[in-house]
Design an enzyme around this catalytic site. Sequence first.
Site, PDB file in Angstrom:
ATOM      1  N   HIS A  62       0.811  -1.227   0.000  1.00  9.20           N
ATOM      2  CA  HIS A  62       0.000   0.000   0.000  1.00  9.20           C
ATOM      3  C   HIS A  62       0.841   1.273   0.000  1.00  9.20           C
ATOM      4  CE1 HIS A  62       1.070   0.183   4.213  1.00  9.20           C
ATOM      5  NE2 HIS A  62       0.553   1.405   4.247  1.00  9.20           N
ATOM      6  N   HIS A  77       1.322   6.836  -0.794  1.00  7.73           N
ATOM      7  CA  HIS A  77       0.528   6.093   0.180  1.00  7.73           C
ATOM      8  C   HIS A  77      -0.856   5.888  -0.422  1.00  7.73           C
ATOM      9  CE1 HIS A  77      -1.676   5.015   3.787  1.00  7.73           C
ATOM     10  NE2 HIS A  77      -0.507   4.708   4.315  1.00  7.73           N
TER      11      HIS A  77
END
Length: 161
Positions: A62, A77
């Site tokens: 992620h 992110h």
Amino acid sequence: LINTRPGELYATQDGIIIPLDEVPDSVIQERVLGDGVAILPVGGKVCSPADAEVVHIADTGHAFGLHTADGLELLLHIGIDTVHLGGRGFRVKVKTGQTVKAGETLCVVDLELLKRQGLEAHTAILIANMPNIAAIHPEYGNARAGESCILRYDLRGSLPG
């Protein structure tokens, strides 16, 4: 792949570029990890925002750390609280140490899975080493992955433009 220009970052996904203040995460809003922009994605393919070396990939897929030739330390992110998925919904396409071009696919994220899990899909594109940056100039609005300039930056000690 696109012809990049020095001092520019490009869209990581198809979607809408928004200010960090609109991301529902206090760490990102307060710029704890860096300054930049976010994207509300409509596509799951996540591209590199610049020509760079992949220096970090979160085990869960992620988040990515990238280092550009001009010294930018970038943090991507993907989503809010997506670390809790433990990697589900993220297909990483690169390896640490790999050199990528702007627009090259870093990973593919299952946006439907995020939605089903009640998670926000906002992707933050952050410059982590802001002391090296004199100014940033975000470009808000609609963006196409790997094509649209989303942010221009001036390095400290260099002339703008």
